[in-house]
Scaffold this active site. Structure first.
Site, PDB file in Angstrom:
ATOM      1  CG  HIS A 156       3.554  -1.098   7.563  1.00 17.28           C
ATOM      2  ND1 HIS A 156       4.337  -1.696   8.524  1.00 17.28           N
ATOM      3  CD2 HIS A 156       3.408   0.195   7.932  1.00 17.28           C
ATOM      4  CE1 HIS A 156       4.659  -0.797   9.442  1.00 17.28           C
ATOM      5  NE2 HIS A 156       4.110   0.356   9.106  1.00 17.28           N
TER       6      HIS A 156
ATOM      7  CG  ASP B  54       0.260   0.568  13.896  1.00 20.84           C
ATOM      8  OD1 ASP B  54       0.653   1.686  13.507  1.00 20.84           O
ATOM      9  OD2 ASP B  54       0.979  -0.444  13.875  1.00 20.84           O
TER      10      ASP B  54
END
Length: 345
Positions: free
Chosen positions: A185, A256
């Site tokens: 992230h 993702d």
């Protein structure tokens, strides 16, 4: 349930709040939008999320509705929903009492799926198949175990429970996020292990469970020994040559979230979407950045990008209503078991 005649579009979006905005209603009408994922900010209560999902389907009945309801710290549905333990609790249980743990994992997989389905979703992005205990900061207790054998055994039972409730399973994060400390992230982690090393450890659950998985989600990780240029989710070498051709996986491939820092090296949002789809993804997720999502949507419309028929396999096969669940002895037994495991953490 018969498959619809229209395939979902290749883009999955998120929403800003607990109700649809006028802009979001317009976005969801686009033929390139195939799904919506809800986050904690979108969910206030069980009744509210059911109404929100109904309003989404009124905009477009072909949309896939998803959520991250793994258990433990990754549980978007909380108020009015049964507490779920981190998956590592099931792995520890399996090490001590394998027979009981397999039965428990199946029951908890069913519980998670049954409550998600009863709330109007098609699926949760689960389970995590990364082989890890506490090495990777973003995985940790989300993983069943740092033993590939334990991950495979317990995840197989968990998936069986999901499927018995009517939900398709998504294994993440292919080929395994447990070998790097970095959080994708926030950065693009690099894993320097070679293919054989991955086959001997991280890939084992994905290979063993491939027939049980309807979908996989690749990691935003760079493996220079396999593809020195592209992170997994943007790599034809990884998705088409390895996952499809060599490992024989025929299910859905979800990207993702393309707004994660692990995807930033690929370029802007349209470049990321283009690269992911070209590499072999069936659906791309663009979350937490509305302008980026709009850019991708407009690019997909301009290029008339069609959705894959494979995506229809992610639709809920069946579901029980909340009233039916709450009157079910099996549901009450599963809730008691899950609550006990949560209390032990």
């Amino acid at each position: 349930m018969p498959a619809p005649s229209i395939n979902p579009g290749p883009l999955m979006l998120d929403l800003e709040g607990a109700e649809l905005t006028a802009q979001e209603r317009d976005l969801l009408c686009s033929p390139v939008v195939g799904g919506v994922i809800l986050f904690a900010r979108n969910i206030r209560s069980k009744g509210q999320v059911i109404e929100l999902n109904e309003s989404i389907r009124e905009c477009n009945p072909y949309l896939l509705l998803a959520v991250d309801q793994e258990g433990g710290r990754v549980a978007r549905l909380r108020e009015g929903f049964s507490p779920l333990p981190p998956m590592q609790a099931l792995g520890h249980w399996w090490q001590q009492q394998p027979g009981e743990a397999i039965d428990g994992a199946k029951k908890i997989g069913w519980l998670m799926a049954a409550e998600v389905l009863a709330s109007g979703f098609d699926f949760s992005f689960a389970p995590v198949l990364d082989v890890d205990a506490d090495f990777c900061t973003v995985i940790g207790d989300r993983s069943f175990s740092d033993s590939p054998e334990a991950v495979t055994a317990v995840a197989s039972a968990f998936i069986a429970g999901m499927r018995s409730a009517g939900m398709a399973a998504t294994g993440k994060h292919f080929p395994g996020h447990g070998g790097v400390r970095g959080d994708s992230h926030l950065e693009l982690p690099t894993d320097r292990r070679d293919w054989q090393t991955l086959l001997d450890r991280d890939l084992k659950p994905f290979i063993a469970l491939s027939d049980q998985l309807a979908a996989v989600m690749p990691a935003h990780i760079l493996f220079p020994a396999i593809d020195a240029t592209h992170p997994v989710g943007f790599s034809r070498r990884w998705l088409k040559d390895k996952l499809r051709a060599e490992l024989g996986f025929a299910g859905v491939i979800f990207s993702d979230d393309l707004t994660m820092e692990g995807a930033a090296a690929v370029g802007g949002y349209t470049q990321r979407a283009s690269a992911a789809l070209d590499a072999g993804c069936d659906m791309v997720l663009v979350c937490n950045h509305r302008q980026g999502a709009v850019e991708v949507l407009e690019w997909l419309e301009q290029h008339s990008v069609q959705g894959s028929a494979r995506l229809n396999t992610m639709r809920a096969e069946k579901y029980q209503s909340w009233a039916e669940l709450e009157n079910s002895p099996y549901w009450r037994s599963a809730v008691a078991m899950s609550s006990d495991l949560v209390a032990q953490q």
